[in-house]
Design a protein around this motif. Structure first.
Motif, PDB file in Angstrom:
ATOM      1  N   SER A  25     -12.311   6.829  18.351  1.00 21.57           N
ATOM      2  CA  SER A  25     -11.219   6.901  17.373  1.00 21.57           C
ATOM      3  C   SER A  25      -9.899   6.411  17.944  1.00 21.57           C
ATOM      4  CB  SER A  25     -11.060   8.339  16.864  1.00 21.57           C
ATOM      5  OG  SER A  25     -10.790   9.238  17.938  1.00 21.57           O
ATOM      6  N   GLY A  26      -9.849   6.173  19.247  1.00 26.32           N
ATOM      7  CA  GLY A  26      -8.633   5.679  19.883  1.00 26.32           C
ATOM      8  C   GLY A  26      -8.874   5.422  21.353  1.00 26.32           C
ATOM      9  N   TRP A  27      -7.916   4.792  22.012  1.00 29.99           N
ATOM     10  CA  TRP A  27      -8.034   4.557  23.445  1.00 29.99           C
ATOM     11  C   TRP A  27      -6.645   4.383  24.029  1.00 29.99           C
ATOM     12  CZ3 TRP A  27      -6.502   0.313  26.401  1.00 29.99           C
ATOM     13  CH2 TRP A  27      -6.050  -0.811  25.684  1.00 29.99           C
ATOM     14  N   GLY A  28      -6.586   4.402  25.348  1.00 27.67           N
ATOM     15  CA  GLY A  28      -5.335   4.192  26.045  1.00 27.67           C
ATOM     16  C   GLY A  28      -5.584   4.011  27.525  1.00 27.67           C
ATOM     17  N   GLU A  29      -4.507   3.826  28.270  1.00 26.15           N
ATOM     18  CA  GLU A  29      -4.585   3.676  29.720  1.00 26.15           C
ATOM     19  C   GLU A  29      -3.342   4.309  30.315  1.00 26.15           C
ATOM     20  OE1 GLU A  29      -5.916   0.301  33.009  1.00 26.15           O
ATOM     21  OE2 GLU A  29      -5.568  -0.260  30.912  1.00 26.15           O
ATOM     22  N   ASP A  30      -3.526   5.113  31.375  1.00 24.41           N
ATOM     23  CA  ASP A  30      -2.417   5.792  32.013  1.00 24.41           C
ATOM     24  C   ASP A  30      -2.628   5.777  33.518  1.00 24.41           C
ATOM     25  OD1 ASP A  30      -4.386   7.712  32.477  1.00 24.41           O
ATOM     26  OD2 ASP A  30      -3.647   9.103  30.950  1.00 24.41           O
ATOM     27  N   ARG A  31      -1.916   6.623  34.219  1.00 26.58           N
ATOM     28  CA  ARG A  31      -1.979   6.586  35.686  1.00 26.58           C
ATOM     29  C   ARG A  31      -3.357   6.936  36.227  1.00 26.58           C
ATOM     30  NH1 ARG A  31      -0.940  11.783  38.188  1.00 26.58           N
ATOM     31  NH2 ARG A  31      -0.633  13.415  36.633  1.00 26.58           N
ATOM     32  N   PHE A  32      -4.203   7.584  35.413  1.00 26.02           N
ATOM     33  CA  PHE A  32      -5.552   7.921  35.845  1.00 26.02           C
ATOM     34  C   PHE A  32      -6.559   6.821  35.527  1.00 26.02           C
ATOM     35  CE2 PHE A  32      -3.672  12.163  34.878  1.00 26.02           C
ATOM     36  CZ  PHE A  32      -3.654  12.642  36.175  1.00 26.02           C
ATOM     37  N   GLY A  33      -6.210   5.915  34.636  1.00 26.60           N
ATOM     38  CA  GLY A  33      -7.122   4.861  34.231  1.00 26.60           C
ATOM     39  C   GLY A  33      -7.318   4.826  32.735  1.00 26.60           C
ATOM     40  N   VAL A  34      -8.443   4.261  32.325  1.00 28.10           N
ATOM     41  CA  VAL A  34      -8.742   4.056  30.917  1.00 28.10           C
ATOM     42  C   VAL A  34      -9.350   5.320  30.318  1.00 28.10           C
ATOM     43  CG1 VAL A  34     -10.105   2.688  29.274  1.00 28.10           C
ATOM     44  CG2 VAL A  34      -9.084   1.597  31.277  1.00 28.10           C
ATOM     45  N   PHE A  35      -8.989   5.621  29.077  1.00 29.81           N
ATOM     46  CA  PHE A  35      -9.625   6.717  28.358  1.00 29.81           C
ATOM     47  C   PHE A  35      -9.870   6.297  26.922  1.00 29.81           C
ATOM     48  CE2 PHE A  35      -5.082   7.375  27.748  1.00 29.81           C
ATOM     49  CZ  PHE A  35      -4.970   7.667  26.394  1.00 29.81           C
ATOM     50  N   VAL A  36     -10.821   6.951  26.289  1.00 31.84           N
ATOM     51  CA  VAL A  36     -11.037   6.797  24.853  1.00 31.84           C
ATOM     52  C   VAL A  36     -11.046   8.182  24.237  1.00 31.84           C
ATOM     53  CG1 VAL A  36     -12.313   4.627  25.006  1.00 31.84           C
ATOM     54  CG2 VAL A  36     -13.554   6.800  25.123  1.00 31.84           C
ATOM     55  N   GLU A  37     -10.986   8.222  22.916  1.00 33.88           N
ATOM     56  CA  GLU A  37     -11.022   9.483  22.182  1.00 33.88           C
ATOM     57  C   GLU A  37     -12.102   9.427  21.116  1.00 33.88           C
ATOM     58  OE1 GLU A  37      -6.279  10.642  22.480  1.00 33.88           O
ATOM     59  OE2 GLU A  37      -7.031   9.509  20.744  1.00 33.88           O
ATOM     60  N   ILE A  38     -12.707  10.571  20.866  1.00 28.21           N
ATOM     61  CA  ILE A  38     -13.587  10.725  19.718  1.00 28.21           C
ATOM     62  C   ILE A  38     -13.020  11.849  18.862  1.00 28.21           C
ATOM     63  CG2 ILE A  38     -15.657   9.833  20.846  1.00 28.21           C
ATOM     64  CD1 ILE A  38     -16.540  12.764  21.270  1.00 28.21           C
ATOM     65  N   THR A  39     -13.276  11.780  17.567  1.00 25.87           N
ATOM     66  CA  THR A  39     -12.741  12.783  16.656  1.00 25.87           C
ATOM     67  C   THR A  39     -13.837  13.257  15.714  1.00 25.87           C
ATOM     68  OG1 THR A  39     -10.535  11.778  16.748  1.00 25.87           O
ATOM     69  CG2 THR A  39     -10.988  13.276  14.912  1.00 25.87           C
ATOM     70  N   VAL A  40     -13.997  14.567  15.626  1.00 27.49           N
ATOM     71  CA  VAL A  40     -14.902  15.197  14.672  1.00 27.49           C
ATOM     72  C   VAL A  40     -14.058  16.101  13.795  1.00 27.49           C
ATOM     73  CG1 VAL A  40     -16.921  16.656  14.343  1.00 27.49           C
ATOM     74  CG2 VAL A  40     -16.816  15.101  16.305  1.00 27.49           C
ATOM     75  N   ASP A  41     -14.066  15.830  12.493  1.00 24.33           N
ATOM     76  CA  ASP A  41     -13.131  16.487  11.586  1.00 24.33           C
ATOM     77  C   ASP A  41     -11.717  16.262  12.124  1.00 24.33           C
ATOM     78  OD1 ASP A  41     -15.286  17.229  10.037  1.00 24.33           O
ATOM     79  OD2 ASP A  41     -15.481  19.210  10.943  1.00 24.33           O
ATOM     80  N   ASP A  42     -10.998  17.302  12.462  1.00 23.73           N
ATOM     81  CA  ASP A  42      -9.641  17.103  12.994  1.00 23.73           C
ATOM     82  C   ASP A  42      -9.557  17.441  14.479  1.00 23.73           C
ATOM     83  OD1 ASP A  42     -10.034  19.803  12.715  1.00 23.73           O
ATOM     84  OD2 ASP A  42      -8.070  20.227  11.847  1.00 23.73           O
ATOM     85  N   GLN A 216      -4.348  21.489  37.742  1.00 32.30           N
ATOM     86  CA  GLN A 216      -4.175  20.079  38.079  1.00 32.30           C
ATOM     87  C   GLN A 216      -5.496  19.318  37.933  1.00 32.30           C
ATOM     88  OE1 GLN A 216      -2.578  19.806  42.051  1.00 32.30           O
ATOM     89  NE2 GLN A 216      -0.860  21.153  41.600  1.00 32.30           N
ATOM     90  N   PRO A 217      -5.454  18.105  37.361  1.00 33.75           N
ATOM     91  CA  PRO A 217      -6.674  17.292  37.294  1.00 33.75           C
ATOM     92  C   PRO A 217      -6.967  16.635  38.629  1.00 33.75           C
ATOM     93  CG  PRO A 217      -4.843  16.043  36.441  1.00 33.75           C
ATOM     94  CD  PRO A 217      -4.291  17.418  36.786  1.00 33.75           C
ATOM     95  N   ASN A 218      -8.168  16.053  38.731  1.00 35.23           N
ATOM     96  CA  ASN A 218      -8.460  15.278  39.931  1.00 35.23           C
ATOM     97  C   ASN A 218      -7.889  13.867  39.781  1.00 35.23           C
ATOM     98  OD1 ASN A 218     -10.304  13.775  38.393  1.00 35.23           O
ATOM     99  ND2 ASN A 218     -12.111  14.618  39.392  1.00 35.23           N
ATOM    100  N   ALA A 219      -8.170  13.010  40.730  1.00 36.78           N
ATOM    101  CA  ALA A 219      -7.545  11.682  40.760  1.00 36.78           C
ATOM    102  C   ALA A 219      -7.995  10.792  39.622  1.00 36.78           C
ATOM    103  CB  ALA A 219      -7.851  11.004  42.097  1.00 36.78           C
ATOM    104  N   TRP A 220      -9.053  11.164  38.926  1.00 44.85           N
ATOM    105  CA  TRP A 220      -9.540  10.377  37.794  1.00 44.85           C
ATOM    106  C   TRP A 220      -9.218  11.038  36.455  1.00 44.85           C
ATOM    107  CZ3 TRP A 220     -14.942   8.967  40.244  1.00 44.85           C
ATOM    108  CH2 TRP A 220     -14.735   8.055  41.283  1.00 44.85           C
ATOM    109  N   GLY A 221      -8.341  12.036  36.471  1.00 40.47           N
ATOM    110  CA  GLY A 221      -7.865  12.628  35.228  1.00 40.47           C
ATOM    111  C   GLY A 221      -8.794  13.647  34.610  1.00 40.47           C
TER     112      GLY A 221
END
Length: 302
Positions: A25-42, A216-221
């Motif tokens: 449902s979406g994607w982005g890139e930040d200091r941890f790298g690439v991510f995507v999103e999925i959405t079920v209902d809201d 805190q997350p690890n180095a890969w978010g």
């Protein structure tokens, strides 16, 4: 800084021409790298891209708190990257997919718990039906540890561990909810009695899970890879790594479909300090439903 494992150099990018996969449902890139999103209902869940690479699985014999089933150490090479939930599956996402909430420590942003390995398989089937092409699975034990370590070679993804008491390892406090801190200022009325737990890092009388993503997350978010809830893996249990696959795949053999114990990883809010390390591994029956056991989902990229 923790020592770094080697990572295969690859120009391959998980997104094609800046477009998210059709199941996202979406994607982005930040200091941890690439991510995507999925959405079920809201309800939206983030998945982090875990790039291909190689690492040494298991713990060295001199690691504090080590158990014998964490070896022998062996090199694993993952030729393909994969997507991984950046948190354990939340109660909100479980509710959206399954229509119920079996958890003892109820709040939408806490990990779902009291779900068996078989329950997780039902969840995977249903969410994959809701989102065509998603193809989520449980991570293999090797992929789980590779993602948890995030390039590190130490007991924790932030460095080594010094265990001062059963429930007292200060290096865990910034990154994990475990027996030493999970009851500190606990915010639910139905926390489990923790008054008798020994050597706690912080004083507390009742404890339980915490909302995901507070440490805190690890180095890969990735958040809560250590502590909060145990996480189911795809693999049946084996007493050591003798004969384990070296390609990162799940170790499926004749016991895979016989109700054999399954691997769980990461430790939980109730775990002592030695049980919250990147290499620590435990078994659980696939029908077990307990208040410290959940899961996170993965998707291997062809």
């Amino acid at each position: 800084m923790p020592a770094q494992a080697s990572v295969i150099d690859t120009a391959w990018h998980p997104l094609v021409n800046g477009h998210a996969p059709p199941w996202a449902s979406g994607w982005g890139e930040d200091r941890f790298g690439v991510f995507v999103e999925i959405t079920v209902d809201d309800v939206t869940q983030c998945l982090r891209w875990i790039r291909p690479g190689r690492f040494t699985m298991g713990s060295p014999e001199d690691e504090p708190g080590r158990y014998g089933d964490e070896g022998p150490q062996h090199e694993v090479t993952l030729a393909n990257g994969f997507w991984l939930f950046d948190t354990p599956c939340t109660q909100a996402l479980w509710q959206a997919v399954m229509g119920d909430n079996p958890s003892e420590f109820k709040s939408p942003d806490r990990p779902v718990e009291r779900v068996s390995w078989n329950d997780a398989q039902t969840f995977l089937q249903r969410i994959n039906e809701r989102i065509p092409g998603l193809d989520l699975t449980l991570p293999s034990e090797a992929r789980w540890e590779y993602a948890c370590r995030a390039g590190s070679t130490t007991a924790l993804y932030t460095g080594g561990i010094k265990i001062l008491g059963d429930n007292n390892a200060p290096a865990l406090d910034p990154i994990a909810w475990y027996g030493g801190n999970s009851g500190w200022e606990f915010d639910l009325e139905n926390g489990r009695d923790s008054s008798g737990w020994s050597d706690k890092q912080y004083p507390h009388e009742r404890a339980g899970t915490r909302p995901v993503g507070l440490k805190q997350p690890n180095a890969w978010g990735l958040y809560d890879m250590l502590g909060n809830v145990w996480e189911w893996c795809a693999d049946p249990w084996h007493d050591s790594y003798e004969g384990a696959p070296v390609d990162g795949s799940a170790w499926l053999d004749d016991g895979a479909n016989t109700g054999a114990n399954r691997v769980i990883r990461g430790g939980a809010w109730v775990s002592n300090a030695r049980g919250v390390r990147a290499a620590y591994r435990v078994r659980s029956h696939p029908y077990d439903r307990v208040n410290n056991l959940g899961f996170r989902c993965s998707r291997v990229q062809p």
